[in-house]
Design an enzyme around this catalytic site. Structure first.
Site, mmCIF file in Angstrom:
data_model
loop_
_atom_site.group_PDB
_atom_site.id
_atom_site.type_symbol
_atom_site.label_atom_id
_atom_site.label_comp_id
_atom_site.label_asym_id
_atom_site.label_seq_id
_atom_site.Cartn_x
_atom_site.Cartn_y
_atom_site.Cartn_z
ATOM 1 C CG ASP A 141 -1.921 1.173 1.121
ATOM 2 O OD1 ASP A 141 -2.942 1.006 0.433
ATOM 3 O OD2 ASP A 141 -1.676 2.244 1.709
ATOM 4 C CG HIS A 156 -7.611 6.275 4.240
ATOM 5 N ND1 HIS A 156 -7.750 5.671 3.018
ATOM 6 C CD2 HIS A 156 -8.881 6.509 4.685
ATOM 7 C CE1 HIS A 156 -9.032 5.567 2.722
ATOM 8 N NE2 HIS A 156 -9.731 6.063 3.719
#
Length: 272
Positions: free
Chosen positions: A10, A149
Site C-alpha cells: 500500500d 489510510h
C-alpha cells in the site's frame, strides 16, 4: 499456495496522479509465504512536493512528519528487495503499482514486479458487495480495520481480505490460483489513461453512472458538501479535474480531484 511469496503493498501519496507529478509519501510492504511469520517494511517518504488538501485530509500525514523522512531514492533498494520474487498484492493495484513504477522510473530502475493480484478486481468479479473500497470489503468479510489510510494498516488488512477471498474462491467456487493473476504490464496504463488508477469509488461512479456525495475544499478553504453526477476526468496542465453535474448549482461544474477530501456513492443517477 504455500510455496508462493506475496508482497502486499500500500502507498499513500501526495495526490491522485503520478502522471501529473504526484509522489509517494508513505509505503508499506507485508511479505508473506506459507506458514512463515509475515514480515513488514514501512517508511514515510519525503516527496519533495506538498501534499494536496485532499490527500492530507484522508491520510493525516503532515508536512512536519515528512520533513525528515528519507526520499524514495534512499529506500528504493530496500523496496526492490522486498518486492523481488514475490507476487504483488494490492487493493486497487493499478494505483499502487503505477505510483511505484513512476518512482522507479525516475531513478532509471525497473520495477521488480511481473504479476499482480488485485483484491478490488476480485471483489468486482466474484462478489456483490454494496461497495468495493477496502473498508467496505473488509467490513463485509468481518475483518477488523481500525486505522484507515495509513500504509501499513491498509496493507495488513489487504492481506486478510485476500486470504479470506482466496480460500472462499478456491474451496467453494472452484477458482484456480491462476484466475487471480494479472500481468503487471497490463495494469501500467499509458500516460493520459487515468481512469484505471482513480480511487475505487470514483472509478465505480464513472463506470456505473452513479451519483456521489463529495466533501470539497474550496479556494477559500471552506469545505462544501455537494451531490454530483460524475461525467469525465479532465486533465489540465499538472492537475486532474472531475467534470460533473452539481445538484447544488444545477449545472455542470469542474472539481479539482486533489481538493476532494471525502466521497461516498449516493445512488444510481436519474438518467441511468
Amino acid at each position: 499456495m504455500s510455496d508462493v511469496a506475496f508482497a502486499v503493498v500500500d502507498v499513500e501519496t501526495t495526490g491522485l496522479s503520478s502522471a501529473f507529478g504526484d509522489r509517494v509519501c508513505e509505503v508499506a510492504i507485508v511479505r508473506v509465504q506459507g506458514e512463515e511469520q509475515p514480515t513488514s517494511f514501512t517508511s514515510l517518504v519525503n516527496p519533495g512536493r506538498p501534499l494536496s488538501p485532499g490527500a492530507a485530509a484522508v491520510n493525516g500525514i503532515t508536512p512536519e512528519m515528512l520533513a525528515t523522512a528519507p526520499t524514495f531514492s534512499d529506500i528504493a533498494a530496500e523496496v526492490s528487495r522486498q518486492l523481488e520474487d514475490c507476487l504483488f498484492v494490492a487493493h486497487n493495484a493499478p494505483f499502487d503499482l503505477g505510483f511505484l513504477a513512476a518512482e522507479f522510473q525516475r531513478l532509471g530502475t525497473p520495477l521488480p514486479v511481473t504479476h499482480v493480484i488485485d483484491t478490488l478486481a476480485l471483489a468486482r468479479r466474484y462478489y456483490a458487495f454494496a461497495r468495493n473500497n477496502l473498508g467496505a470489503v473488509a467490513e463485509a468479510l468481518h475483518i477488523p480495520y481500525l486505522q484507515r489510510h495509513r500504509a501499513l494498516q491498509d496493507a495488513e488488512v489487504t492481506w486478510r481480505v485476500f486470504s479470506t477471498m482466496s480460500r472462499d474462491l478456491i474451496e467453494t467456487r472452484r477458482a484456480t490460483f491462476a484466475d487471480f493473476l494479472t500481468p503487471a504490464a497490463a495494469l501500467l496504463q499509458p500516460v493520459g489513461d487515468e481512469v484505471a488508477s482513480l480511487p475505487p469509488l470514483l472509478s465505480e461512479a464513472l463506470t456505473n453512472h452513479l451519483s456521489l456525495e463529495i466533501h470539497y475544499v474550496t479556494q477559500t478553504q471552506v469545505v462544501s458538501i455537494r451531490r454530483v453526477d460524475p461525467l469525465a476526468i479532465v486533465p489540465n496542465r499538472d492537475t486532474l479535474y472531475l467534470r460533473a453535474y452539481c445538484h447544488l448549482r444545477r449545472d455542470e461544474r469542474t472539481f479539482r480531484l486533489d481538493r476532494i477530501t471525502q466521497m461516498r456513492i449516493v445512488k444510481a443517477r436519474a438518467d441511468s
